[in-house]
Design a protein around this motif. Structure first.
Motif, short mmCIF file in Angstrom:
data_model
loop_
_atom_site.label_atom_id
_atom_site.label_comp_id
_atom_site.label_asym_id
_atom_site.label_seq_id
_atom_site.Cartn_x
_atom_site.Cartn_y
_atom_site.Cartn_z
N PRO A 23 1.10 -0.99 -0.12
CA PRO A 23 0.37 0.38 -0.07
C PRO A 23 1.09 1.44 0.31
O PRO A 23 1.68 1.66 0.89
CB PRO A 23 -1.01 0.40 1.25
CG PRO A 23 -0.81 -1.62 1.71
CD PRO A 23 0.31 -1.99 0.74
N TYR A 24 0.16 2.14 -0.75
CA TYR A 24 1.18 3.48 -0.78
C TYR A 24 2.28 3.27 -1.44
O TYR A 24 3.15 5.01 -2.17
CB TYR A 24 1.32 4.27 0.68
CG TYR A 24 -0.23 4.33 1.75
CD1 TYR A 24 -0.78 5.42 0.85
CD2 TYR A 24 0.11 3.38 2.56
CE1 TYR A 24 -1.91 5.45 2.09
CE2 TYR A 24 -1.11 3.57 3.20
CZ TYR A 24 -2.39 4.61 2.80
OH TYR A 24 -3.65 5.06 3.44
N ILE A 25 3.17 2.25 -2.31
CA ILE A 25 4.09 2.39 -2.53
C ILE A 25 4.68 1.54 -4.13
O ILE A 25 3.30 0.95 -4.34
CB ILE A 25 5.08 1.60 -1.52
CG1 ILE A 25 5.25 1.76 -0.01
CG2 ILE A 25 6.28 1.03 -2.66
CD1 ILE A 25 6.16 1.55 1.28
N CYS A 26 4.75 2.41 -4.65
CA CYS A 26 5.55 1.75 -5.93
C CYS A 26 6.69 1.70 -5.85
O CYS A 26 7.61 3.01 -5.94
CB CYS A 26 4.95 2.28 -6.98
SG CYS A 26 5.57 1.90 -8.82
N TYR A 39 11.84 4.80 -5.88
CA TYR A 39 10.21 4.53 -5.85
C TYR A 39 9.39 5.95 -5.72
O TYR A 39 9.54 7.20 -5.40
CB TYR A 39 10.40 3.95 -4.49
CG TYR A 39 11.49 4.97 -3.43
CD1 TYR A 39 10.28 6.23 -2.51
CD2 TYR A 39 12.08 5.43 -3.33
CE1 TYR A 39 10.59 6.99 -1.56
CE2 TYR A 39 13.23 6.01 -2.33
CZ TYR A 39 11.82 7.10 -1.39
OH TYR A 39 12.74 8.54 -1.23
N VAL A 40 8.39 5.26 -5.31
CA VAL A 40 7.03 6.68 -5.05
C VAL A 40 6.49 6.69 -4.23
O VAL A 40 5.82 5.63 -4.01
CB VAL A 40 6.14 7.15 -6.69
CG1 VAL A 40 5.19 7.82 -6.34
CG2 VAL A 40 7.15 6.96 -7.89
N ALA A 105 10.10 -3.91 0.16
CA ALA A 105 9.41 -3.90 0.56
C ALA A 105 8.75 -3.16 2.04
O ALA A 105 8.45 -2.05 2.36
CB ALA A 105 7.91 -4.60 0.77
N THR A 106 10.20 -4.21 3.27
CA THR A 106 9.82 -3.53 4.61
C THR A 106 10.68 -2.19 4.31
O THR A 106 10.17 -1.87 5.41
CB THR A 106 10.95 -4.54 4.88
OG1 THR A 106 10.56 -5.44 4.87
CG2 THR A 106 11.31 -4.39 6.77
#
Length: 266
Positions: A23-26, A39-40, A105-106
């Motif tokens: 969630p919230y992450i690219c 990343y965004v 991701a972490t």
């Protein structure tokens, strides 16, 4: 240069993120450099960053996953300095706290959680919530002016930032930047630290024992200060063998003189 283990690990993580984006992450690596990821982060609801779109970069060492990456943010957020390494427990500022099981991701989840806090850190700045909301509103257009962003994230280059889905969970905010799940506390926190005088060091005898400040509510123990008599005695310790030899030598000389005096006729 990336090691084979770094290439294998980062390819695996890219596949995992592509299949199930957090969630919230690219996030994705450069096509010609697996060690540089862009990343965004999307600003979570009910925070000063809501509606914001924050582009940044992770620079992994060739020894990853055994060493942590450098973390930078490119889009102005009012929380972090732009194009500057950010200090978190998952960045190269703290290699002693790094856990090789942590993933991209972490790292980005931790960065997002840290972002919505106000804890001071290297690479961080302080601004009002009003100013952060203003920057959040400008972030999408800022990114569109960045050729690197448009090259890496063409799917995000829309006239307006895409709204977040209604069912996106809020990010989990850790208690602090150093309280990371599954990470053992540093061994020196709350441990006894021994201080030596130069002479006591020779015999490995601590004269003063103190307790390093702990992170909890535990009170540090009072220092155990040696008595003046003990200090004076230990100040002579390195030379006590010399003193004993000297006393024995003087005793032998005195005994010989007394023996001669006793054997001399009157």
């Amino acid at each position: 240069m990336a090691s084979k283990s770094a290439i294998r690990r980062l390819n695996k993580e890219y596949k995992a993120i592509a299949q199930s984006p957090p969630p919230y992450i690219c996030a994705k690596p450069l096509e010609n450099n697996i060690l540089e990821w862009h990343y965004v982060l999307r600003g979570p609801q009910e925070t000063p960053y809501e509606g914001g779109e924050y582009h940044g970069v992770l620079k992994f060492p060739g020894e990853y996953p055994f060493k942590p990456p450098a973390i930078q943010m490119i889009t102005p957020s009012g929380r972090f300095q732009t194009n500057t390494n950010i200090c978190t427990t998952m960045s190269n500022f703290h290699p002693n706290l790094w856990n090789p099981t942590w993933s991209v991701a972490t790292i980005l989840n931790g960065l997002l959680s840290f972002m919505v806090e106000d804890e001071t850190t290297t690479g961080g700045i302080r601004m009002t919530d009003r100013d952060r909301r203003i920057l959040a509103g400008k972030s999408h257009n800022f990114n569109l002016d960045n050729s690197k962003f448009k090259e890496i994230f063409p799917e995000l280059c829309t006239p307006q930032a895409a709204p977040l889905p209604d069912n996106v969970p809020k990010p989990q905010v850790p208690a602090s930047t150093t309280s990371v799940p599954n990470l053992p506390a540093p061994q020196n926190i709350g441990a006894k630290v021994q201080f030596f005088t130069p002479h006591a060091q020779l015999r490995n005898r601590p004269l003063v024992t103190k307790v390093a400040p702990a992170t909890g509510t535990e009170e540090p123990e009072a220092a155990v200060v040696p008595s003046p008599r003990r200090s004076r005695w230990f100040s002579f310790e390195p030379y006590y063998k010399l003193y004993v030899i000297l006393v024995i030598f003087l005793y032998l000389i005195a005994a010989k003189l007394i023996s001669r005096a006793a054997s001399t006729p009157v």
